[in-house]
Design an enzyme around this catalytic site. Structure first.
Site, short mmCIF file in Angstrom:
data_model
loop_
_atom_site.label_atom_id
_atom_site.label_comp_id
_atom_site.label_asym_id
_atom_site.label_seq_id
_atom_site.Cartn_x
_atom_site.Cartn_y
_atom_site.Cartn_z
N GLY A 1 0.58 -1.27 -0.09
CA GLY A 1 0.10 0.09 -0.10
C GLY A 1 0.68 1.35 0.07
O GLY A 1 0.31 2.48 0.61
N ASN B 1 1.55 2.95 -2.47
CA ASN B 1 0.83 4.10 -3.31
C ASN B 1 -0.30 4.73 -2.72
O ASN B 1 -0.57 5.65 -2.94
CB ASN B 1 0.46 3.45 -4.75
CG ASN B 1 1.67 3.36 -5.68
OD1 ASN B 1 2.08 4.21 -6.15
ND2 ASN B 1 1.85 2.17 -5.85
N LEU C 1 -8.79 -9.46 -10.50
CA LEU C 1 -9.57 -9.13 -11.48
C LEU C 1 -10.78 -8.55 -11.06
O LEU C 1 -11.62 -9.31 -10.31
CB LEU C 1 -9.92 -10.15 -12.71
CG LEU C 1 -10.46 -9.73 -13.87
CD1 LEU C 1 -9.54 -8.75 -14.70
CD2 LEU C 1 -10.87 -10.83 -14.75
N ILE C 2 -11.21 -7.05 -11.54
CA ILE C 2 -12.31 -6.48 -11.28
C ILE C 2 -13.41 -7.28 -11.85
O ILE C 2 -13.58 -7.19 -13.17
CB ILE C 2 -12.38 -5.14 -11.36
CG1 ILE C 2 -11.29 -4.46 -10.65
CG2 ILE C 2 -13.62 -4.47 -10.98
CD1 ILE C 2 -11.44 -4.38 -9.12
N ASN D 1 -6.19 2.46 -12.64
CA ASN D 1 -5.27 1.60 -12.01
C ASN D 1 -4.03 2.00 -12.19
O ASN D 1 -3.57 2.80 -13.37
CB ASN D 1 -5.47 0.09 -12.90
CG ASN D 1 -4.22 -0.89 -12.73
OD1 ASN D 1 -4.21 -0.91 -11.31
ND2 ASN D 1 -3.86 -1.30 -13.59
N HIS E 1 -0.08 0.92 -13.04
CA HIS E 1 0.91 -0.28 -13.79
C HIS E 1 2.45 0.01 -13.68
O HIS E 1 2.77 1.25 -14.20
CB HIS E 1 0.44 -0.74 -15.01
CG HIS E 1 1.21 -2.02 -15.48
ND1 HIS E 1 0.71 -3.09 -14.81
CD2 HIS E 1 2.03 -2.14 -16.37
CE1 HIS E 1 1.57 -3.89 -15.53
NE2 HIS E 1 2.32 -3.36 -16.46
N ASP F 1 -5.09 -4.41 -17.49
CA ASP F 1 -3.89 -3.49 -17.95
C ASP F 1 -4.05 -2.65 -19.31
O ASP F 1 -3.29 -2.53 -20.04
CB ASP F 1 -2.49 -3.90 -18.17
CG ASP F 1 -2.14 -4.50 -16.43
OD1 ASP F 1 -2.58 -3.83 -15.49
OD2 ASP F 1 -1.52 -5.36 -16.51
N GLU G 1 5.89 6.10 -9.21
CA GLU G 1 4.48 5.87 -9.03
C GLU G 1 4.03 6.92 -8.01
O GLU G 1 2.75 7.41 -7.95
CB GLU G 1 4.38 4.30 -8.77
CG GLU G 1 4.70 3.42 -9.73
CD GLU G 1 4.43 2.04 -9.40
OE1 GLU G 1 3.36 1.71 -8.79
OE2 GLU G 1 5.19 1.23 -9.36
C1 GRF Z 1 3.00 -1.09 -7.56
O1 GRF Z 1 4.08 -1.32 -8.39
C2 GRF Z 1 1.82 -0.96 -8.68
O2 GRF Z 1 2.13 -0.38 -9.89
C3 GRF Z 1 1.60 -2.23 -8.97
O3 GRF Z 1 1.66 -3.02 -7.71
C4 GRF Z 1 2.72 -2.24 -6.91
C5 GRF Z 1 1.94 -2.06 -5.57
O4 GRF Z 1 2.89 -1.33 -4.66
N1 GRF Z 1 0.31 -2.64 -9.57
P1 GRF Z 1 2.23 -1.02 -3.22
O5 GRF Z 1 1.21 -1.78 -2.65
O6 GRF Z 1 1.22 0.28 -3.59
O7 GRF Z 1 3.51 -0.51 -2.31
#
Ligand code: GRF
Length: 247
Positions: free
Chosen positions: A15, A17, A95-96, A110, A112, A153, A182
């Site tokens: 988590g 992000n 998958l949603i 999302n 990626h 994606d 990110e």
């Molecule tokens: C990130 O690299 C994101 O792009 C991918 O999964 C990872 C999640 O990282 N979809 P975090 O859980 O936010 O640390």
């Protein structure tokens, strides 16, 4: 005061992000964004601790072994309860279901860790992505934020940012460099959507009414000179226990 822009975040792991959205938007006094729920695909993940620390309600979805329909209705119920304006998949590995995608079309995004449409699709998550990039000999990877459609994606691309692949990279070092970007790009996009600066056009591509590009803020960073970049430091502090697993 105008109504807050309600964001629900779905996560399956560390988590970091999600934390970036909390730090840059949810806790920022001038931001319209309020995170109203964390929806976790399994118990015990660090994302739940982050939600608790920020006073964000966390919901844990039941085990997917109960079947597709039950899993879909649990997710639908969690989203209904949260009532979000935007759903953010931030390291969410399930998958949603298509009916939920359709119900949130243009309101679900999302992130990626590569430049789509390369290195995306089923099985392309976590270290798999960065290993594939290195094995293919790509010199540039990056980050993509896109609207979610019914294919992994695949939906309309909202924003991307390149990240160099260095000679000595391992999947871990590349992942750390990408993750730092990110943490910049995802809050930027969420903020832009909250402010109505970007939407899906009838043509199916994204239209920005206010340019998001800021070459200073998103300068391509590399650790070729030996030092760790600010993004690398941020990534390391946010992702110290990130262990993606597919569900
Ligand atoms: C990130 O690299 C994101 O792009 C991918 O999964 C990872 C999640 O990282 N979809 P975090 O859980 O936010 O640390």
């Amino acid at each position: 005061m105008s109504e807050p822009f309600r964001v629900a975040v779905l996560a399956s792991g560390s988590g970091s992000n999600f934390q970036a959205i909390l730090d840059e938007l949810h806790h920022a006094p001038e931001s319209p964004v309020k995170v109203v729920a964390l929806i976790a695909s399994r118990p015990g993940i660090r994302a739940i601790d982050r939600a608790t620390a920020s006073g964000v309600p966390a919901v844990v979805l039941p085990d997917p072994s109960q079947g597709r329909e039950a899993a879909a209705s649990s997710l639908a119920e969690a989203l209904r309860d949260a009532g979000p304006d935007l759903v953010v998949l931030a390291g969410y590995l399930r998958l949603i279901p298509p009916e939920i995608v359709r119900a949130h079309w243009g309101r679900m995004i999302n992130i990626h860790p590569a430049l789509l449409p390369a290195f995306g699709g089923e099985g392309m998550y976590g270290r798999n992505v960065h290993r594939a990039v290195i094995e293919r000999g790509a010199r540039v990877s990056g980050v993509t934020v896109h609207f979610v459609d019914e294919v992994y994606d695949h939906g309309p691309i909202i924003a991307q940012w390149p990240v160099p692949v260095l000679e000595a990279d391992t999947p871990e070092t590349l992942a750390a460099r990408v993750l730092g970007v990110e943490h910049e790009l995802l809050p930027t996009v969420v903020d832009a959507i909250a402010r109505g600066h970007v939407q899906v056009a009838p043509s199916g591509t994204c239209e920005w009414s206010v340019p998001w590009f800021d070459g200073q803020r998103f300068a391509i960073e590399s650790d070729a000179g030996g030092g760790r970049s600010a993004s690398d430091e941020a990534a390391a502090s946010r992702s110290d226990d990130h262990q993606p697993t597919q569900e």
